[in-house]
Design an enzyme around this catalytic site. Structure first.
Site, PDB file in Angstrom:
ATOM      1  N   GLU A 331       0.827  -1.203   0.000  1.00  0.00           N
ATOM      2  CA  GLU A 331       0.000   0.000   0.000  1.00  0.00           C
ATOM      3  C   GLU A 331       0.864   1.256   0.000  1.00  0.00           C
ATOM      4  OE1 GLU A 331      -4.152  -0.978   2.431  1.00  0.00           O
ATOM      5  OE2 GLU A 331      -2.577   0.164   3.408  1.00  0.00           O
ATOM      6  N   CYS A 332       0.586   2.179  -0.879  1.00  0.00           N
ATOM      7  CA  CYS A 332       1.132   3.538  -0.871  1.00  0.00           C
ATOM      8  C   CYS A 332       2.660   3.526  -0.746  1.00  0.00           C
ATOM      9  CB  CYS A 332       0.475   4.349   0.240  1.00  0.00           C
ATOM     10  SG  CYS A 332       0.585   6.141  -0.016  1.00  0.00           S
ATOM     11  N   GLY A 333       3.217   3.817   0.421  1.00  0.00           N
ATOM     12  CA  GLY A 333       4.662   3.773   0.584  1.00  0.00           C
ATOM     13  C   GLY A 333       5.233   2.405   0.276  1.00  0.00           C
TER      14      GLY A 333
END
Length: 457
Positions: A331-333
């Site tokens: 997710e994301c990072g």
């Protein structure tokens, strides 16, 4: 069945009013009295719950009335509280700020669903009698939301607080329960995604101690406790059944670079049979042994990009595991980490794990912020094409060369966009997902982990 759980919501008039400082001090002061604490954060925030957990000594969980339906929200609240302690629920943004111009997702909506008294934090900087006008507006704005107390923040003098207290109590009939003085030594520092997390906050314990002492000296703790204990019995809600158990070991990246996780996601995965094995992409030279899947949450890989690049052994281990078919959700990072490179805000490019050939770059502007409906455009590690889930995005980076590889469609009101990368058993994307919004996604992921385990047996 109803549960008489002592509880209160500490909300703010707006972002930056000082909610987290007040909640941090209240938790520290209550813990000093030996009271069992059950901290929560409204909305999709990750950093504030980390402060709660650090101070209270127990995990803090999110209560989000847009990501979660009311029965699930009440069920998670009841599951993670006990009548012998106090649930302290920190608000998000201003009291009535939620999804768009609506009620869902707001602190007020959560307070209404939990029938919880609200204590309103007012930034008193430059105010005296005007504070009463603000409190009057907030207290009368939404039927069903009960503002039962006020705490003034950033008070310059006893005289200023006395004026505010007299004005608020006379005009609104709502008690002022105390204040925090304007003290730079009690300030929690910020950067682009909000407060700097506890793991990166030097001398945090000293700040917490100061806040706890300030609350004990200047805020009516007995009044807060009485408000919490006066909350009426609450329906317990219901949680979806965990379904068949998948006995797998799931490696979870967790360190200063990767710390954005919902505690309820961990609980959901564990309820479904997963053993969570935490590791550090910053410091560990290898993945945990005998794992059947990987979960890489969001965080601040851009702050630690050089250190992540220097750990070449870990980058190679993640890349090779994904090539072997190990299920991986990022997710994301976490997505930035599994791409080929990450360029920081200063323009420096750092090699990452290289599961995907794509590149991520930090920008000077917020790229996406807010809730979104997510639809899977093709089969992924979390579910088949057509799967849907409510999610949240909040990031300053962008995927430079996404091309036609997008596997998800996001929609926010009338605006839609695509994103996400998928290959074999890997899904990497910006949206943050709460598994209790659609538990089938967690089941699907663990089923893939179990299938990988079976092939390796």
């Amino acid at each position: 069945m109803r549960n008489k759980q002592p509880r209160l919501v500490i909300a703010g008039t707006h972002s930056g009013a000082g909610k987290t400082s007040v909640v941090t001090g209240v938790l520290a002061a209550l813990r000093g009295r030996g009271i069992p604490l059950y901290p929560f954060k409204t909305g999709p925030d990750y950093i504030d719950p980390a402060f709660h957990a650090h101070v209270a000594g127990t995990p803090s969980r999110n209560l989000d009335s847009w990501l979660l339906d009311s029965q699930t929200l009440r069920g998670l609240f009841a599951r993670n509280t006990d009548v012998c302690g106090i649930a302290v629920i920190e608000g998000v943004m201003g009291l009535f700020d939620g999804k768009g111009a609506g009620h869902e997702g707001s602190t007020a909506h959560v307070a209404e669903l939990l029938d919880a008294p609200v204590v309103l934090v007012v930034n008193a900087e430059g105010l005296s009698r005007s504070a009463a006008a603000m409190v009057a507006g907030y207290a009368s704005f939404q039927p069903g939301v009960s503002v039962r107390g006020v705490i003034a923040n950033r008070i310059k003098s006893e005289r200023q607080y006395a004026l505010i207290r007299e004005s608020v109590e006379e005009a609104c009939g709502i008690p002022c329960l105390g204040y925090l003085p304007d003290d730079p030594a009690c300030t929690l520092r910020n950067r682009h995604l909000g407060l700097i997390p506890p793991a990166e906050t030097p001398a945090l314990d000293a700040v917490v101690e100061k806040l706890g002492k300030s609350v004990a000296a200047n805020i009516d703790l007995d009044g807060l406790i009485a408000l919490a204990q006066a909350a009426p019995p609450l329906p317990r809600g219901t949680l979806p059944a965990p379904a068949a158990s998948c006995s797998v070991r799931l490696g979870v990246a967790r360190d200063e670079a990767f710390s954005f996780y919902y505690q309820d996601n961990f609980d959901c995965l564990a309820d479904m049979g997963a053993e969570l094995v935490f590791f550090s992409p910053l410091r560990d030279a290898a993945l945990p042994g005998d794992i059947h899947g990987l979960y890489l949450g969001g965080g601040f890989p851009e702050i630690f990009a050089e250190q992540l690049m220097e750990n070449e052994a870990m980058r190679r281990a993640v890349r090779e595991a994904a090539a072997l078919g190990l299920p991986l959700y990022a997710e994301c990072g976490g997505m930035a980490y599994v791409c080929a490179s990450l360029t920081d805000a200063g323009g420096r490019e750092f090699s990452m794990a290289g599961v995907f050939p794509h590149h991520v770059a930090m920008t000077g502007n917020l790229q996406r912020f807010g809730y979104a409906e997510v639809e899977f455009l093709r089969d992924t590690a979390l579910g088949p094409a057509g799967s849907r889930v409510r999610a949240h995005e909040f990031h300053y980076s962008r995927l430079v060369d996404e091309g036609g590889d997008a596997c998800l469609r996001m929609r926010k009101d009338t605006v839609s966009w695509t994103g996400g990368l998928a290959t074999k058993n890997v899904l990497a994307a910006y949206p943050h997902i709460h598994f209790y919004s659609n538990p089938a996604l967690a089941r699907n992921f663990l089923a893939r982990c179990a299938a990988f385990k079976g092939k390796r047996a």
